[in-house]
Scaffold this active site. Structure first.
Site, PDB file in Angstrom:
ATOM      1  N   TYR A  58       0.821  -1.208   0.000  1.00 10.20           N
ATOM      2  CA  TYR A  58       0.000   0.000   0.000  1.00 10.20           C
ATOM      3  C   TYR A  58       0.858   1.262   0.000  1.00 10.20           C
ATOM      4  O   TYR A  58       1.786   1.407   0.806  1.00 10.20           O
ATOM      5  CB  TYR A  58      -0.934   0.034   1.212  1.00 10.20           C
ATOM      6  CG  TYR A  58      -1.668   1.348   1.337  1.00 10.20           C
ATOM      7  CD1 TYR A  58      -2.683   1.679   0.445  1.00 10.20           C
ATOM      8  CD2 TYR A  58      -1.319   2.287   2.304  1.00 10.20           C
ATOM      9  CE1 TYR A  58      -3.344   2.896   0.531  1.00 10.20           C
ATOM     10  CE2 TYR A  58      -1.971   3.503   2.402  1.00 10.20           C
ATOM     11  CZ  TYR A  58      -2.987   3.799   1.499  1.00 10.20           C
ATOM     12  OH  TYR A  58      -3.625   5.010   1.575  1.00 10.20           O
ATOM     13  N   HIS A  88      -3.910  16.245  -3.091  1.00 14.99           N
ATOM     14  CA  HIS A  88      -4.323  16.329  -1.697  1.00 14.99           C
ATOM     15  C   HIS A  88      -4.173  17.734  -1.107  1.00 14.99           C
ATOM     16  O   HIS A  88      -4.605  17.980   0.018  1.00 14.99           O
ATOM     17  CB  HIS A  88      -3.524  15.337  -0.841  1.00 14.99           C
ATOM     18  CG  HIS A  88      -3.984  13.916  -0.982  1.00 14.99           C
ATOM     19  ND1 HIS A  88      -4.242  13.323  -2.200  1.00 14.99           N
ATOM     20  CD2 HIS A  88      -4.246  12.952  -0.044  1.00 14.99           C
ATOM     21  CE1 HIS A  88      -4.635  12.071  -2.011  1.00 14.99           C
ATOM     22  NE2 HIS A  88      -4.644  11.824  -0.712  1.00 14.99           N
ATOM     23  N   ASN A 200       1.062  11.770   5.627  1.00 13.65           N
ATOM     24  CA  ASN A 200       0.176  10.917   6.408  1.00 13.65           C
ATOM     25  C   ASN A 200       0.599  10.966   7.871  1.00 13.65           C
ATOM     26  O   ASN A 200       1.425  10.198   8.334  1.00 13.65           O
ATOM     27  CB  ASN A 200       0.252   9.480   5.864  1.00 13.65           C
ATOM     28  CG  ASN A 200      -0.981   8.674   6.202  1.00 13.65           C
ATOM     29  OD1 ASN A 200      -1.787   9.079   7.019  1.00 13.65           O
ATOM     30  ND2 ASN A 200      -1.117   7.524   5.566  1.00 13.65           N
ATOM     31  N   TYR A 283     -18.404  30.588  46.103  1.00  9.92           N
ATOM     32  CA  TYR A 283     -17.662  29.508  45.451  1.00  9.92           C
ATOM     33  C   TYR A 283     -16.495  30.004  44.598  1.00  9.92           C
ATOM     34  O   TYR A 283     -15.455  29.346  44.507  1.00  9.92           O
ATOM     35  CB  TYR A 283     -18.601  28.684  44.560  1.00  9.92           C
ATOM     36  CG  TYR A 283     -19.575  27.794  45.292  1.00  9.92           C
ATOM     37  CD1 TYR A 283     -19.646  27.764  46.677  1.00  9.92           C
ATOM     38  CD2 TYR A 283     -20.430  26.964  44.570  1.00  9.92           C
ATOM     39  CE1 TYR A 283     -20.549  26.946  47.331  1.00  9.92           C
ATOM     40  CE2 TYR A 283     -21.332  26.140  45.209  1.00  9.92           C
ATOM     41  CZ  TYR A 283     -21.398  26.137  46.594  1.00  9.92           C
ATOM     42  OH  TYR A 283     -22.286  25.333  47.233  1.00  9.92           O
ATOM     43  N   ARG A 286     -13.896  30.468  47.343  1.00  5.53           N
ATOM     44  CA  ARG A 286     -13.664  29.317  48.215  1.00  5.53           C
ATOM     45  C   ARG A 286     -13.240  28.072  47.429  1.00  5.53           C
ATOM     46  O   ARG A 286     -12.461  27.247  47.918  1.00  5.53           O
ATOM     47  CB  ARG A 286     -14.945  29.015  49.001  1.00  5.53           C
ATOM     48  CG  ARG A 286     -14.740  28.029  50.099  1.00  5.53           C
ATOM     49  CD  ARG A 286     -15.973  27.693  50.924  1.00  5.53           C
ATOM     50  NE  ARG A 286     -17.198  28.364  50.594  1.00  5.53           N
ATOM     51  CZ  ARG A 286     -18.391  27.774  50.623  1.00  5.53           C
ATOM     52  NH1 ARG A 286     -18.480  26.497  50.954  1.00  5.53           N
ATOM     53  NH2 ARG A 286     -19.484  28.449  50.349  1.00  5.53           N
ATOM     54  N   PHE A 332      -2.216   6.882  11.948  1.00  8.93           N
ATOM     55  CA  PHE A 332      -2.518   8.252  11.521  1.00  8.93           C
ATOM     56  C   PHE A 332      -3.804   8.796  12.157  1.00  8.93           C
ATOM     57  O   PHE A 332      -4.109   9.975  12.032  1.00  8.93           O
ATOM     58  CB  PHE A 332      -2.691   8.292   9.999  1.00  8.93           C
ATOM     59  CG  PHE A 332      -3.646   7.232   9.496  1.00  8.93           C
ATOM     60  CD1 PHE A 332      -5.012   7.320   9.739  1.00  8.93           C
ATOM     61  CD2 PHE A 332      -3.169   6.137   8.798  1.00  8.93           C
ATOM     62  CE1 PHE A 332      -5.888   6.333   9.305  1.00  8.93           C
ATOM     63  CE2 PHE A 332      -4.036   5.146   8.354  1.00  8.93           C
ATOM     64  CZ  PHE A 332      -5.400   5.251   8.612  1.00  8.93           C
ATOM     65  N   GLU A 417     -12.650   5.234   4.502  1.00  7.97           N
ATOM     66  CA  GLU A 417     -12.226   5.935   5.712  1.00  7.97           C
ATOM     67  C   GLU A 417     -13.489   6.417   6.416  1.00  7.97           C
ATOM     68  O   GLU A 417     -13.895   7.569   6.296  1.00  7.97           O
ATOM     69  CB  GLU A 417     -11.269   7.059   5.341  1.00  7.97           C
ATOM     70  CG  GLU A 417     -10.025   6.495   4.646  1.00  7.97           C
ATOM     71  CD  GLU A 417      -9.142   7.536   3.992  1.00  7.97           C
ATOM     72  OE1 GLU A 417      -9.412   8.749   4.142  1.00  7.97           O
ATOM     73  OE2 GLU A 417      -8.171   7.138   3.315  1.00  7.97           O
TER      74      GLU A 417
END
Length: 501
Positions: A58, A88, A200, A283, A286, A332, A417
């Site tokens: 791959y 990309h 990646n 609060y 405190r 990834f 994906e």
């Protein structure tokens, strides 16, 4: 903090968040250790062997994502890698500032230096030199799903390595080719696996987280001393910070916050005992150790997770040169960083939430016993009235930003994906929350210093120092003036880290 002469040696295993910040903000230089360079060469030899043997692996001899079943002919392997980068590079929006880009580059270099990614040493060295010589790729902020890593942002980084895209160099925005040439560098041609190895990974989200963590730690310590100033201004009861109380609920952050509050208030003549003015405080006074302490514990968790990620292999497939194995997996996936970013955003926002409530107590005469809005001429002057409005607006914005991005997912690549982290979205939101929180704390800092001046008696050791610091830069408010100027100065004081000791 490091300066431009500092050299940080990267071996893939020991990069710290402080070092990332030094590279990002202070121009620290990067150098690979000899051991890392050797491991990179060994990993590359495995890629070369697989190409020679025409193994189907791959991202080396196949397409990407849904196209992982498409085997690529030997003659097209170079084009495959360049096509990957060009196709990309789909990020959009405003570009990241140079400090984030530098952190991204440093983190990617460190991940590749571990020697599990198959990149050539000369390709990695070009990225090192780009960082060292100040060639900063233009990387738009939007477009990453956070799995498979930060593909789109990192592709914009790699475009410049190819002589494409755009980069900032010495304050000018140039084409990638022009920026490389101006810096005395030459573009490279990607070999098998290199495009995938470069893009990646989780480095955009991790860069944002690392810088945000550095800033968040400054806010944490600043919030403590500013809160102590408010305790004094309101004549609060430090008995609530007694160590024996906090030993009964042994959260480390809570105990540390209580300890620091007492240290800042040590020697103060402005605080009271239970029953002297009131039996117990509200609060927001405190419960400072419980609220701040929970944020401390969250910071500690996220710091550990991000340090781990800074020294992780986050691409795919991963090459094991010792055994010759190549394993496709999911390193990834940005889920560890997505959860960390969402968690930290919520934790830091709580520093702002409780700070704004303390500011309200300072400016509200029904709660403080001080002149309304901390001005001696109420009516003619508005004093600190609208500063509290600004704080309220910003904490409300933070509440919107703290909706977790990590609970969202959307399928991509034809459903190959089908679960993604949205980690980069989470980290981008975190960066805004941290910046907003500095603004809210700045408002409390101003108000607390003003309120202290309506009382008398010695301040605590830490609060006296903090008071003197702000008064060197910002005078007491005696009549209305443009408060945004004071607010910006106080914010810069906090962000500079001068309140951290």
């Amino acid at each position: 903090m490091s300066n431009q002469q500092t050299v940080i040696f990267l071996d893939g295993n020991h990069l710290s968040i402080d070092q990332v910040t030094a590279i990002a903000r202070c121009g620290a230089k990067i150098q690979l250790t000899p051991e890392a360079a050797e491991q990179v060469r060994r990993s590359r030899s495995l890629v070369d062997r697989m190409v020679r043997e025409r193994r189907v692996v791959y991202g080396i001899t196949t397409g990407f994502g849904k196209f992982s079943d498409v085997v690529i002919p030997d003659a097209d392997i170079h084009q495959l890698q360049e096509n990957l980068i060009v196709s990309h590079a789909c990020a959009m929006g405003e570009p990241y500032p140079a400090e984030v880009v530098r952190a991204i580059m440093a983190l990617r270099i460190n991940a590749l230096a571990k020697g599990y990614s198959g990149i050539r040493e000369e390709t990695l060295q070009l990225l090192v030199e780009m960082c060292n010589r100040g060639v900063h790729p233009i990387i738009p902020q939007q477009g990453s799903l956070g799995a498979s890593g930060d593909l789109a942002p990192l592709a914009h980084m790699v475009l410049v390595m190819l002589g494409k895209g755009e980069a900032e160099y010495q304050g000018k925005r140039l084409s990638g080719a022009e920026a490389l040439q101006a810096a005395g560098l030459e573009p490279i041609r990607l070999e098998a696996k290199e495009g995938l190895a470069l893009i990646n990974g989780t480095q955009a989200m991790t860069a944002l987280l690392a810088i945000a963590l550095h800033d968040a730690r400054i806010l944490m310590e600043s919030a403590e001393v500013i809160a102590a100033m408010t305790v004094e201004a309101l004549r609060g009861i430090p008995k609530a910070f007694d160590p024996q109380l906090h030993l009964t609920r042994p959260h480390p952050g809570q105990q540390e916050s209580a300890r620091r509050l007492l240290a800042h208030l040590h020697g103060s003549e402005r605080t009271t005992a239970p029953g002297e003015l009131r039996v117990q405080d509200a609060y927001s006074l405190r419960c400072i150790p419980q609220v701040h302490g929970a944020t401390r514990d969250a910071l500690e968790y996220v710091w550990t997770a991000v340090t781990r990620e800074c020294n992780s292999v986050t691409d795919n497939p991963i090459l094991f040169s010792d055994t010759g194995e190549v394993i496709s997996g999911g390193n990834f996936h940005g889920q560890p960083m997505a959860l960390a970013a969402d968690f930290l955003a919520i934790a830091i926002a709580e520093l702002a939430n409780i700070s704004e409530r303390r500011t309200e107590r300072l400016v509200n005469p029904q709660l403080s016993g001080l002149p309304g809005f901390l001005t001696e001429h109420g009516g003619l002057h508005s004093g600190f009235m609208i500063t509290q409005y600004a704080a309220a607006s910003i904490v409300s914005e933070n509440k919107v930003l703290c909706h977790p991005a990590s609970v969202d997912s959307i399928p991509s690549s034809a459903n190959q994906e089908d679960h993604v982290s949205m980690g980069t979205t989470a980290a981008r939101k975190l960066r805004t929350v941290v910046a907003n929180t500095a603004k809210v704390l700045a408002i409390e800092y101003l108000a607390a210093a003003q309120a202290i001046e309506f009382g008398s008696g010695r301040l605590g050791e830490g609060t006296q120092r903090a008071y003197e610091l702000i008064r060197r830069e910002i005078p007491r408010l005696t009549e209305d003036r443009e408060m945004h100027v004071d607010m910006a100065k106080a914010e810069e004081l906090i962000r500079s880290g001068v309140l951290v000791w």
